[in-house]
Structure formats: C-alpha cells, structure tokens
Design a protein around this motif. Sequence first.
Motif, PDB file in Angstrom:
ATOM      1  N   THR A 554      56.885  11.679 -38.357  1.00  0.00           N
ATOM      2  CA  THR A 554      55.541  11.257 -37.944  1.00  0.00           C
ATOM      3  C   THR A 554      55.399   9.808 -37.870  1.00  0.00           C
ATOM      4  O   THR A 554      55.868   9.136 -38.659  1.00  0.00           O
ATOM      5  N   ASN A 555      54.235   9.530 -36.949  1.00  0.00           N
ATOM      6  CA  ASN A 555      53.900   8.241 -36.806  1.00  0.00           C
ATOM      7  C   ASN A 555      55.349   7.220 -36.494  1.00  0.00           C
ATOM      8  O   ASN A 555      55.325   6.257 -37.057  1.00  0.00           O
ATOM      9  N   ILE A 556      56.067   7.414 -35.480  1.00  0.00           N
ATOM     10  CA  ILE A 556      57.293   6.934 -35.171  1.00  0.00           C
ATOM     11  C   ILE A 556      56.903   5.717 -34.386  1.00  0.00           C
ATOM     12  O   ILE A 556      56.393   5.774 -33.445  1.00  0.00           O
ATOM     13  N   VAL A 557      57.445   4.523 -34.702  1.00  0.00           N
ATOM     14  CA  VAL A 557      57.491   3.100 -33.791  1.00  0.00           C
ATOM     15  C   VAL A 557      58.852   3.055 -33.288  1.00  0.00           C
ATOM     16  O   VAL A 557      59.677   2.941 -33.984  1.00  0.00           O
ATOM     17  N   THR A 558      59.068   3.056 -31.940  1.00  0.00           N
ATOM     18  CA  THR A 558      60.370   2.997 -31.408  1.00  0.00           C
ATOM     19  C   THR A 558      60.380   1.677 -30.476  1.00  0.00           C
ATOM     20  O   THR A 558      59.512   1.472 -30.078  1.00  0.00           O
ATOM     21  N   SER A 559      61.721   1.203 -30.330  1.00  0.00           N
ATOM     22  CA  SER A 559      61.988   0.305 -29.053  1.00  0.00           C
ATOM     23  C   SER A 559      63.077   1.118 -28.553  1.00  0.00           C
ATOM     24  O   SER A 559      64.479   1.116 -29.197  1.00  0.00           O
ATOM     25  N   THR A 560      63.381   1.386 -27.530  1.00  0.00           N
ATOM     26  CA  THR A 560      64.502   1.759 -26.780  1.00  0.00           C
ATOM     27  C   THR A 560      65.127   0.831 -25.845  1.00  0.00           C
ATOM     28  O   THR A 560      64.462   0.060 -24.936  1.00  0.00           O
ATOM     29  N   CYS A 561      66.558   0.750 -25.907  1.00  0.00           N
ATOM     30  CA  CYS A 561      67.128  -0.552 -25.178  1.00  0.00           C
ATOM     31  C   CYS A 561      68.416   0.289 -24.379  1.00  0.00           C
ATOM     32  O   CYS A 561      68.843   1.012 -24.768  1.00  0.00           O
ATOM     33  N   ASP A 562      68.378  -0.524 -23.106  1.00  0.00           N
ATOM     34  CA  ASP A 562      69.571   0.035 -22.172  1.00  0.00           C
ATOM     35  C   ASP A 562      70.740  -0.928 -22.594  1.00  0.00           C
ATOM     36  O   ASP A 562      70.376  -2.070 -22.519  1.00  0.00           O
ATOM     37  N   VAL A 563      71.981  -0.295 -22.875  1.00  0.00           N
ATOM     38  CA  VAL A 563      73.030  -1.050 -23.345  1.00  0.00           C
ATOM     39  C   VAL A 563      73.968  -0.905 -22.046  1.00  0.00           C
ATOM     40  O   VAL A 563      74.573   0.238 -22.112  1.00  0.00           O
ATOM     41  N   ALA A 564      74.503  -1.825 -21.494  1.00  0.00           N
ATOM     42  CA  ALA A 564      75.415  -1.835 -20.595  1.00  0.00           C
ATOM     43  C   ALA A 564      76.952  -1.958 -21.100  1.00  0.00           C
ATOM     44  O   ALA A 564      77.035  -2.535 -22.325  1.00  0.00           O
ATOM     45  N   GLY A 565      77.803  -1.401 -20.391  1.00  0.00           N
ATOM     46  CA  GLY A 565      79.250  -1.435 -20.947  1.00  0.00           C
ATOM     47  C   GLY A 565      79.725  -3.152 -20.861  1.00  0.00           C
ATOM     48  O   GLY A 565      79.328  -3.784 -20.106  1.00  0.00           O
ATOM     49  N   ASP A 566      80.465  -3.346 -21.957  1.00  0.00           N
ATOM     50  CA  ASP A 566      81.016  -4.640 -22.276  1.00  0.00           C
ATOM     51  C   ASP A 566      79.801  -5.534 -22.388  1.00  0.00           C
ATOM     52  O   ASP A 566      80.099  -6.747 -22.122  1.00  0.00           O
ATOM     53  N   GLY A 567      78.690  -5.121 -23.008  1.00  0.00           N
ATOM     54  CA  GLY A 567      77.655  -6.206 -23.058  1.00  0.00           C
ATOM     55  C   GLY A 567      76.921  -5.902 -24.476  1.00  0.00           C
ATOM     56  O   GLY A 567      77.070  -4.915 -25.268  1.00  0.00           O
ATOM     57  N   SER A 568      76.321  -6.921 -25.010  1.00  0.00           N
ATOM     58  CA  SER A 568      75.619  -6.836 -26.146  1.00  0.00           C
ATOM     59  C   SER A 568      74.128  -7.264 -25.883  1.00  0.00           C
ATOM     60  O   SER A 568      73.823  -8.007 -25.457  1.00  0.00           O
ATOM     61  N   THR A 569      73.210  -6.254 -26.594  1.00  0.00           N
ATOM     62  CA  THR A 569      71.798  -6.168 -26.287  1.00  0.00           C
ATOM     63  C   THR A 569      71.206  -6.469 -27.627  1.00  0.00           C
ATOM     64  O   THR A 569      71.416  -5.576 -28.668  1.00  0.00           O
ATOM     65  N   ARG A 570      70.207  -7.700 -27.951  1.00  0.00           N
ATOM     66  CA  ARG A 570      69.572  -7.292 -28.948  1.00  0.00           C
ATOM     67  C   ARG A 570      68.029  -6.659 -28.887  1.00  0.00           C
ATOM     68  O   ARG A 570      67.329  -7.063 -27.915  1.00  0.00           O
ATOM     69  N   CYS A 571      67.938  -5.570 -29.760  1.00  0.00           N
ATOM     70  CA  CYS A 571      67.074  -4.627 -29.778  1.00  0.00           C
ATOM     71  C   CYS A 571      65.997  -5.001 -30.911  1.00  0.00           C
ATOM     72  O   CYS A 571      66.531  -4.810 -31.988  1.00  0.00           O
ATOM     73  N   THR A 572      64.781  -4.852 -30.598  1.00  0.00           N
ATOM     74  CA  THR A 572      63.725  -5.233 -31.659  1.00  0.00           C
ATOM     75  C   THR A 572      62.450  -4.067 -31.582  1.00  0.00           C
ATOM     76  O   THR A 572      62.323  -3.664 -30.622  1.00  0.00           O
ATOM     77  N   THR A 573      62.101  -3.724 -32.686  1.00  0.00           N
ATOM     78  CA  THR A 573      60.878  -2.926 -32.794  1.00  0.00           C
ATOM     79  C   THR A 573      59.983  -3.441 -33.829  1.00  0.00           C
ATOM     80  O   THR A 573      60.521  -4.072 -34.949  1.00  0.00           O
ATOM     81  N   SER A 574      58.708  -3.256 -33.838  1.00  0.00           N
ATOM     82  CA  SER A 574      57.909  -4.002 -34.779  1.00  0.00           C
ATOM     83  C   SER A 574      56.803  -2.874 -35.080  1.00  0.00           C
ATOM     84  O   SER A 574      56.469  -2.008 -34.296  1.00  0.00           O
ATOM     85  N   ALA A 575      56.287  -2.739 -36.426  1.00  0.00           N
ATOM     86  CA  ALA A 575      55.274  -1.815 -36.713  1.00  0.00           C
ATOM     87  C   ALA A 575      54.388  -2.348 -37.837  1.00  0.00           C
ATOM     88  O   ALA A 575      55.018  -2.959 -38.957  1.00  0.00           O
ATOM     89  N   LYS A 576      53.126  -2.323 -37.931  1.00  0.00           N
ATOM     90  CA  LYS A 576      52.011  -2.573 -38.727  1.00  0.00           C
ATOM     91  C   LYS A 576      51.778  -1.518 -39.539  1.00  0.00           C
ATOM     92  O   LYS A 576      51.264  -0.447 -38.848  1.00  0.00           O
TER      93      LYS A 576
END
Length: 793
Positions: A554-576
């Motif tokens: 319950t009360n989930i805070v999420t951040s969804t990132c698209d990640v392409a092939g041969d790539g690196s993505t910095r994905c961040t989520t924040s919750a108070k």
Amino acid sequence: MKNYQHNNGRFIKSIGTTLGLLIAGTMSSALLAQQVSPILVGNNLWYANEDTGATPSETVWQQTKDMNTKLIRIGGHQFDEDMPSNEIMEQWILKIRAAGAEPLVQVSQYNYATPLNDRVAAAVSMVQYLNVTKKLNIKYWNIGNEPWLQAGKPADNAALAAVVSGYIKPLSIAMKAVDPSIKIFGPDEAYFMNYLGEMFNSGSANDIGGKIPGKDYYYIDGISWHSYPQDAGIDPAIQGAASFLNSIKNSKALVDAANIRHNRSGANALQWGIGEYNSKDGTVVHTYENGQMFGQVLGYAMKYQATYAATWSMFENDGKRSGSDFSMIDGNGTPRSSYHHMAFVSKFMSGTYADGVSSNTNVVAYGTVNGTQRSVMVMNRGTSAQNFTLRLNNDAIASTDVKININANSTQQYTANIGANTTLLLVFSGESLRKFTYSKTHFASGMSPVEEIIDTSGGGSNGSTVLINGEFTGSANGWSIYSFEPTGDLRDVRYENNSVRFYTDSTELNWHGQLYQKVDTVAGNTYSFACDVATTGTNATKVQLFIEEDVDLTNIVTSTCDVAGDGSTRCTTSAKIPVGGDNYDSKFGVRLANTADNPGWDFTVDNCALTMTAASSSMASSRSMSSAPASSRSSVAASSIPASSTPVSSIPASSRPASSIAASSVPASSMPASSTSSAASSLAASSLASSTATSNCQYVVTNQWNNGFTADIRITNNRTTAINGWNVSWSYSDNSRMTNSWNANTAGNNPYSASNLSWNSTIQPGQTVIFGFQGTKGTGAAVIPQVAGSVCQ
C-alpha cells in the motif's frame, strides 16, 4: 588498485577489475601503532543539581546515548566546591551507565580552608560507597579542578607543584587503599601548564608520577587539563583547532618521559586526557566551525594517544547561544555541529589511527582502520569547494586535485568533490562506501548529516545465484528476493560483473518480482532511491524503483524508467513519509514494470543509493538498516595545521559558574526516536524501547541485559489544570526487583510506589515528568507492568 570517481552521488568504475567481490586493496602485515582509546569521545554532566539530584532532561540523555558517547565526567568548579552526596552521585552514575557511557568521577580538593583530613575522608567515603558497598566498580576518577584558578591565577605558577602534589598524594593514597584498581587523573588544570613537568618528571619531592611508597601501584594514572581558546575573532576550525596542538604534543611528550623515568609500561603506563574543551562562549559554540574544531581535536587526541577528550557540556544555560551556553544541543533541541562531529568519531572511528596528509591547508583529513573497515574524516575549512583525490596509503597521487593520503595500508583510491565548509565521513568496507555529508548549510537549516551508501559490487560473489526457478535460496547483505508467482516469473537473480542481473521469462507481461530491503522510516523525513539500470543487445524494458510504506504493497511511490538496449539509465524515486502517524515499516527496491507492448527482458541493476532528508525540526532521528548490494541508508546520526603555542589568552576566565545550574529547558516529552547505527555488514532492525501505558502513565524499558534492566515511568498531564503532587505504584508478575531509583522517592518491595520530589511535584498541562530506576530481571525479557495511581486516570 581500485580507482573510483564520484559523480552525481555514485561510484563509477574507471578501471576494470577481475577481483569481483573480493576486498578492494591489500592490507599490510604491519600494525598501526596508535590504538584508538575505547573511551575517547567524552562529555561533562552539567545542569545536574548537587542538592536535589536533578539532571538534564530525558531528551538530552537520549541524544547523548544516540551519539554513542563513551565517557561522561562528573566534575567542574561548582561540584568541586559543593560535591553531591554519595547517594546522588550513585543516581547520576546509573544514568550515565544507562546511556552506554563510563563515568569519570571527580573528588574535591576544594577549599583550602577545609581541613585536608576532611577532604580525604570525603573522598574515601565516596570510593567506599560506590565501589565497595554498591559494587558499581567506577574505574576512572580525577582529583580536583583547575587549581591555578582556585589559587587566584598566580603569575608564577612554579609554586603550584608543591600545592597540588600536597593534596593529591594523601587523597590518592587513601582512595587506592580502598580500591587499588581505580585509575586517577589529575590535576585537571585550566590549561597545560609548565609546572606539570615538575609534578610528573622531576624526581623531586613534588613528583607524583611514581609508585606510592610500599605499594605496587601509582599515585596518579593520567595527566588531565582543559582548554577553551579565548582569542577574539578567531575561526574555531582553523586558529581554534591549532591552539590545541602544542598542548597535546606536550602532553604526549611528558607522559613518554615520565614513563621512562618511573619505569611504567603496559597497563601501568601514565596516560593523558582532556577533561574539558570547547570554544570561549555560546556565540562561538553555536557555529558550524566549532564542530570542525571538535573533529580536529579528536583527530589529534587519537594521533597522540589520549585516553579521553571530554567536551563541556551535555546541555547548559538553556542552549541560549550566548554566555555560558557550552551545550552540544541547541535550545530548540537540535544537535549542534559539535554533536555531529563527535558522533562521526564515536560511531565510526575505532581500531587504530591512520595519519593523514593533505596538499591544501584548508582541507584536513585523518582516518582509522578496524579490520576491513577504513574510516576517513575529510574537513574543508575553506569557503571554496574542492575536487580531491584520496588514497588510502602513502603512495604519490598524480592529480591536479587536492591530494589526500591516509596511511591506512590499502590501495583504494577515491575521487570526489567536497563543498565549502563541509565535512565528509567516508567509511570504506570492501567495495562498499558509506558517505556522510555535513555542511554549514545543513547546520544553518538544523539538518542532520546526509548519508549515502554505495556498493559497486552487487553484494554477492560473481556467479552466485540467490534465486533459481523462482525459489528463494538466500539473501545478499540484507537484500531479499520476492517473486510474485514463484513458479517461473523471475527465473534467476545472479551477481555477474559486479552487479545484480535479473533473468526473466520474456513472455511474461506482468511484474516478475522484486529485489528489496526493509527499513524503518521516520515520519516527516523524505527518502530518495536511485539506481543505474541497463539492458544488453537490442532488449528494452521498463524498470520500476519503488518505496512502500509497509509490507502489504500500500501507499507505493514508484518511478518507471524505459531502458533501451546497450544503454544505462539513472532511475530515481522519492517519497515523503506522512507526518502525524507513527514511524513506518517501509521497503525500497527494484522490480520490472512491463506491459503487453513491452515484455520483460534481462537487465542489470548497479550503483544504487538511498538518501534521506531529515524533517526540518531535526528532532526525528534515523534508524538502522542492513547493508545492501547496491544501496544506501539514511542516518542521523588532521593534518597540515601549523604548530602554535598555547597563549595565556586561551585560558578561560573561570570554570562554569554556579548560576548555570537549572532545570533543562527542553521538555522531557520531546524525546526523539532512538537512533541506532549498524555496521555496513550487519542486518539489524531498529530497536525501540518497550513500553506499556495507561491513559497518562507510561512504563518504558530503556535498556536490558543478561540479568538486569533500566526503566522509566513517564507521567503526562493531559488535563487542563496543573497536577500538584503525584504518587504511582506498580508490581512485577515475575521475580523482577527494583534495586535503585532516581528523580523520585520510592518505597516497597513488589509492589512498589513512587512519589514526587520537591522540584518535580508540579506537572503543568501538556508536560511530562520522568523518573527512572534499575533492577534485576526474572526469567526472560524484562516485564512491562501496568502503572496505577490517581494521576494516571
């Protein structure tokens, strides 16, 4: 050799390695010489009333415990003039022990109008009562306080050697006749004075460095002195810190020479300690720079092998930021810069001292080595940010950055930026780094240090598997695997190429599972979680980082990132975490978040960090979490300094005035959540005090061990009118028994009763009175009885 660069709060590997999860760097077989004293970080008990037994508020005691204070001295000018009774001293000692510290008890040399035999008898009575009758085994003692000031600050202090040795000798002889095992420090002079050489290394009649005649033990076991830099307009972090260095060097030189003269070594070697230190007054004490001075003084104390360095004081003068406010805690209850710098040392710096050298005089650093853990404090005292390269050995550094070498016998290297007026504490354990940042900006905002934990390794050994065909087989450094459908969603999770790799069923269109860790979050604080996520080849996926308030999704805070092939993505989520509720059992982690248009693929997770921003009140404290394969946890919780002699102007005008004794202005009911910290390899849940409460009375177990416990009873006035006088009772259902109490009149033998003292009889609406006691347990954990009384209704 590993070489790491710091970029946007995470490690980036700049040189490949095949060592996998083996410890980065190598350990020399040579032992570092300077062992850090286990009681180094100390404080002084003030706002303690020697007539009534009143001590600082429970909030101050809890913060003292949270800081991991090692030693608390009961001393100073006022106590020297008017010592408390043996019974009140016992109460204070039990409070100190309940806070996890060792007491250092002062006996009086004051005043010279009192016959010496009476002073000796009083000291003997106290040792007899505490160590023989009550069996409290107080190890550390000191005799007197600032005799130069007591003597009227004579311009020629040479005659003081005869005066001071004249009272120390009979006091020491009598005290050690009662308990020869005690360790006595003295004379707790106002600053390090030349006459101390006459007292410890002269061979004259005034020399007290040798054995008591006819005995196999010594008059004195340690030299002690105080220091409060007094020059106007100085920067505590620079000139203030430098003013300590000569006195510290002279102390080490004197004890070394005295040990040679008197043939003292091992456990009998003469020691030294700082009985009081701080800046000149409350206006300077309440500065960020004062904390950096503390950090450097403690570094010097390690380097030159002090037994303790005790600041003055826990809480004083209502934390008013002026006059005799020498507190480690502000009047609003917020820990000051001095508190956080002491906490860095007391919590994370132990083992052996590792000297530091910096190429920039504004940037100072030192470290410690304890097994595979290497801790480094880096302090930028300047007004400009600096790039720096840190190497944990003395090899040359090829860099245009500020170069810092720490003699820690490791080949690790770390490159980062340190802000202006900022302190970094870096705790290296294998390939994991715990990084604490505390700046002048944090101080001005009342914030606690910000902690990041980065682990480039993924937390297991390469090729190891923790999940096979959806069946959980283990955990890694506290991380757990959860598969929503345990028969094939998440095929394998393995550690490969120093990161976590998820092997998934490419036909599954739903969440496959998650890698997560539980943590006790604090109401009002904000948590941010970030990871590098990547796929290989032409694969693409959606990865979700999440923070949940509890375990039922319950009360989930999420951040969804698209990640392409041969790539690196910095994905961040924040919750108070919402304010107004209790603290939360939360989870943070990584999982797939695929759709029908984007089925799951294999992906990796690396360089994760969980950071916390404390609520603006700073009264909420963080809880411990387990270490993670790629994570960070929230928490509260020198070299290149020119030599300088200690001028006479660095002497305080007097020791703490009697007028500063008063009840604490911080209400007892404002006690923050307890703050605990675990080592990077541990998996520990937060440990909160156990309690039970009636409508207005609460019984709280504050500590327990094999056969004993300490507890508080807290009485809160929830009425609209004042309570004038109170009485409560309780009884134990097992064989638990109360043995000592403080801040109340107690009676009975199960059931027990307690009533107010004169100074805590009135409880205003909304206020809380707390009294405490120590006892022996029955079988099992300490029981929690109901508290009864009309005041509880």
